[in-house]
Design a protein around this motif. Structure first.
Motif, short mmCIF file in Angstrom:
data_model
loop_
_atom_site.label_atom_id
_atom_site.label_comp_id
_atom_site.label_asym_id
_atom_site.label_seq_id
_atom_site.Cartn_x
_atom_site.Cartn_y
_atom_site.Cartn_z
N MET A 1 44.82 42.68 44.24
CA MET A 1 45.85 43.70 44.08
C MET A 1 45.29 45.04 44.53
SD MET A 1 47.58 45.03 40.54
CE MET A 1 48.86 43.80 40.36
N ARG A 2 46.12 45.83 45.17
CA ARG A 2 45.72 47.19 45.52
C ARG A 2 46.93 48.09 45.34
NH1 ARG A 2 42.32 50.82 45.14
NH2 ARG A 2 40.95 51.48 46.82
N HIS A 3 46.77 49.09 44.48
CA HIS A 3 47.84 50.07 44.33
C HIS A 3 47.85 50.99 45.51
CE1 HIS A 3 47.24 48.86 40.10
NE2 HIS A 3 48.55 48.95 40.09
N LEU A 299 49.63 42.69 46.91
CA LEU A 299 49.02 41.59 46.16
C LEU A 299 48.59 40.47 47.10
CD1 LEU A 299 48.33 40.65 43.27
CD2 LEU A 299 50.50 39.41 43.27
N GLU A 300 47.45 39.86 46.74
CA GLU A 300 46.79 38.87 47.58
C GLU A 300 47.41 37.48 47.47
OE1 GLU A 300 45.39 40.70 45.12
OE2 GLU A 300 44.14 39.48 43.79
N ASN A 301 48.73 37.37 47.39
CA ASN A 301 49.38 36.06 47.32
C ASN A 301 48.74 35.12 48.34
OD1 ASN A 301 51.20 36.69 45.26
ND2 ASN A 301 52.59 37.69 46.70
N ALA A 320 42.63 44.61 55.09
CA ALA A 320 41.24 44.18 54.86
C ALA A 320 41.03 43.83 53.39
CB ALA A 320 40.27 45.27 55.31
N HIS A 321 41.60 44.65 52.50
CA HIS A 321 41.45 44.41 51.06
C HIS A 321 42.09 43.07 50.66
CE1 HIS A 321 41.08 45.85 46.81
NE2 HIS A 321 42.08 44.99 46.64
N GLU A 322 43.34 42.87 51.05
CA GLU A 322 44.06 41.66 50.61
C GLU A 322 43.51 40.40 51.29
OE1 GLU A 322 45.64 42.13 48.04
OE2 GLU A 322 46.03 44.28 48.17
N ALA A 324 40.32 40.03 52.20
CA ALA A 324 39.05 39.76 51.51
C ALA A 324 39.32 38.98 50.21
CB ALA A 324 38.30 41.06 51.22
N HIS A 325 40.44 39.28 49.55
CA HIS A 325 40.81 38.54 48.34
C HIS A 325 41.04 37.06 48.61
CE1 HIS A 325 41.07 41.32 45.03
NE2 HIS A 325 41.98 42.09 45.58
N GLN A 326 41.36 36.68 49.84
CA GLN A 326 41.56 35.26 50.11
C GLN A 326 40.28 34.48 49.80
OE1 GLN A 326 44.84 34.23 50.84
NE2 GLN A 326 45.08 36.42 50.41
N ASN A 343 36.76 40.23 41.64
CA ASN A 343 37.83 40.26 42.65
C ASN A 343 37.91 41.62 43.32
OD1 ASN A 343 38.58 37.72 41.85
ND2 ASN A 343 40.67 38.24 41.27
N GLU A 344 38.07 42.65 42.49
CA GLU A 344 38.42 43.97 43.03
C GLU A 344 37.22 44.69 43.63
OE1 GLU A 344 41.29 44.33 43.65
OE2 GLU A 344 42.37 43.11 42.18
N GLY A 345 36.04 44.51 43.04
CA GLY A 345 34.85 45.15 43.58
C GLY A 345 34.52 44.62 44.97
N VAL A 398 37.34 50.05 38.13
CA VAL A 398 37.09 48.62 38.38
C VAL A 398 36.92 48.38 39.87
CG1 VAL A 398 38.12 46.31 38.22
CG2 VAL A 398 38.29 47.89 36.28
N TYR A 399 37.71 49.08 40.67
CA TYR A 399 37.64 48.94 42.13
C TYR A 399 36.42 49.66 42.70
CZ TYR A 399 42.51 47.34 41.96
OH TYR A 399 43.65 46.64 41.70
N VAL A 400 36.31 50.94 42.38
CA VAL A 400 35.30 51.77 43.07
C VAL A 400 33.91 51.54 42.49
CG1 VAL A 400 34.64 54.12 43.65
CG2 VAL A 400 37.06 53.45 43.72
ZN LIG Z 1 42.72 43.91 44.97
#
Ligand SMILES: [Zn+2]
Length: 474
Positions: A1-3, A299-301, A320-322, A324-326, A343-345, A398-400
């Motif tokens: 997920m990325r806001h 969201l990384e569906n 790139a973010h979503e 990478a979540h794959q 996940n998020e890091g 959590v992300y950064v």
């Molecule tokens: Zn994410």
């Protein structure tokens, strides 16, 4: 997920609250009730005990405009204990339940739980099929303060984390129990439905069209999705031969549609870049979808990351973010939601790396600059990111701080060991799950050193890590 950045952030935060009763321990001998939760300390009602799902066959029907959804789901599972009864997670009203073709008794201990009592107990080790027929208005359902359903009169897109499934199909709703999926969506003729994986069949009737999608690789329930409405589609193959499907909502303005498709077209290039770092992409298909709706986050569906409209190819950091979540989240899922930094890091670390090191000259310089820029920001450091609590799962820290931990680890153990760590993590646990403790253990094995103090400083301590070589900061 990325806001999305800044303004939309507040509106996008999921409100996560409440705790359920602890599941009772089953008696040793007699067939017992399967637990009402899988055992996640943050979300005690999520998932269930006593069985393991292998496959979901979900059929839903919606006219889109009226906000109604009806469904029939058949779940193939294996009992992991002698089961007198068991639970599924579902928020919509149920009209019928069958187990192995026979009518089964049902009740609702609360709105989130469907308790099923088969005509005869199910022995441990036995495979069984449960079929549930249900219907309702998902948009009118809130549970513990959350409304996950995103729709208007023209379009539906299911995007939610940590919960989404309960608004549209009955599930063992936790990433610990992954399964394969067939999803069939019936929509009015002329409209389209997109889901995970590949399109198996499209059946057009006089008034309706059914789109049958298949995700043949195991998937966490929150990553199962569908979008219904009007979409422009583009198909192709990546350089490695993986088929992709790109979908852009036709409800966007023409200029937005062009830019959104330009963004999605970055998918094959970014995926190839990730494959150079991580080894083969985990799944048999890929792509993405841009909705006209505004969930406030991407969201990384699985196989089909889903984005709000953010702009054109210049916004490809989000892709790139979503993508990478794959690998991190989808291919290897969380053991518990408190592991969310994994996940998020990692997704954010690849996002920053793709996005010109966030404006720095290198990732080590990005780490130092970010560490320095948060010098007078105790609220950033006060969150233990390896145990953020259910209400702060998606905090920026959590992300950064998660991504800073990843880069600091790379500094500490060296690039070669770090690359080995990531490739082993995604390779050995593909289609499974892992915890922070598992990741730390593998990092120590690959790095050949004790990293306990390092991870305590970066993940568990509510203050800024000291600028030492041991902390990967120079
Ligand atoms: Zn994410």
């Amino acid at each position: 997920m990325r806001h999305r950045p800044a303004a939309v952030l507040a509106a996008a935060l999921l409100v996560l609250a409440g705790a359920g009763a602890a599941p009772a321990a089953p008696a040793a001998d007699a067939p017992a009730a399967g637990a009402a939760g899988i055992g996640d300390p943050y979300f005690p009602a999520d998932g269930n005990g006593g069985y393991d799902v292998r496959h979901y066959d979900v059929h839903v029907s919606t006219a889109v405009a009226d906000g109604r959804l009806s469904g029939r789901a058949t779940i193939t599972a294996t009992a992991t204990q002698d089961l007198a009864s068991f639970h599924l997670d579902l928020l919509l009203p149920v009209s019928s339940v069958r187990v192995d073709g026979r009518p089964a008794a049902r009740d609702r201990p609360d709105r989130h739980e469907l308790r099923i009592t088969p005509a005869a107990p199910i022995p441990a080790g036995r495979s069984f099929r449960v079929s549930v027929t249900y219907a309702g208005r998902p948009g009118s359902v809130s549970w513990r303060g959350e409304r996950a359903w995103v729709a208007n009169r023209h379009e539906i897109v299911t995007m939610g984390q940590p919960q989404m499934a309960a608004w549209w199909f009955p599930a063992n709703d936790h990433p610990r129990d992954k399964a394969t999926f067939d999803v069939s969506v019936r929509v009015p003729r002329g409209r389209q439905a997109v889901s995970n994986g590949r399109l198996v069949e499209r059946t057009a009737g006089r008034r309706w069209t059914v789109f049958h999608w298949r995700q043949a690789d195991p998937m966490a329930t929150y990553l199962a999705f569908f979008a219904a409405g009007d979409f422009t589609l583009e198909r192709g193959r990546t350089a490695a031969g993986t088929p992709y499907l790109l979908a852009v909502s036709e409800r966007l303005a023409p200029g937005e549609r062009r830019r959104a498709m330009a963004l999605l077209r970055r998918t094959p290039t970014i995926q190839a870049w990730l494959e150079r770092h991580l080894g083969r992409y985990p799944f048999r298909s890929t792509g993405g979808l841009v909705t006209s709706l505004d969930p406030g986050f991407a969201l990384e569906n699985q196989t089909r990351p889903t984005y709000p409209y953010l702009g054109g190819a210049g916004q490809d950091w989000i892709v790139a973010h979503e993508l990478a979540h794959q690998w991190f989240g989808d291919g290897v899922s969380l053991e518990s939601w408190r592991d969310i930094w994994l996940n998020e890091g990692l997704a954010t670390w690849f996002e920053v790396r793709w996005d010109d090191y966030g404006g720095s000259a290198s990732m080590p310089e990005w780490l130092t600059a970010t560490w320095e820029s948060h010098a007078d920001d105790p609220s950033f450091w006060d969150l233990p990111v390896d145990d953020p609590g259910r209400n702060r799962l998606f905090d920026e820290a959590v992300y950064v701080r998660g991504a800073m931990t990843v880069q600091a680890l790379r500094n500490r153990i060296g690039a070669t060991a770090f690359d080995t760590l990531l490739r082993r993590w995604v390779g050995e646990r593909r289609f499974g799950s892992g915890s922070t403790a598992d990741f730390v253990a593998l990092a120590e094995e690959v790095g050949g050193q004790d990293l306990g103090a390092f991870f305590t400083a970066w993940l568990s301590t509510p203050e800024r890590p000291a600028r030492t070589a041991e902390n990967g900061l120079t």
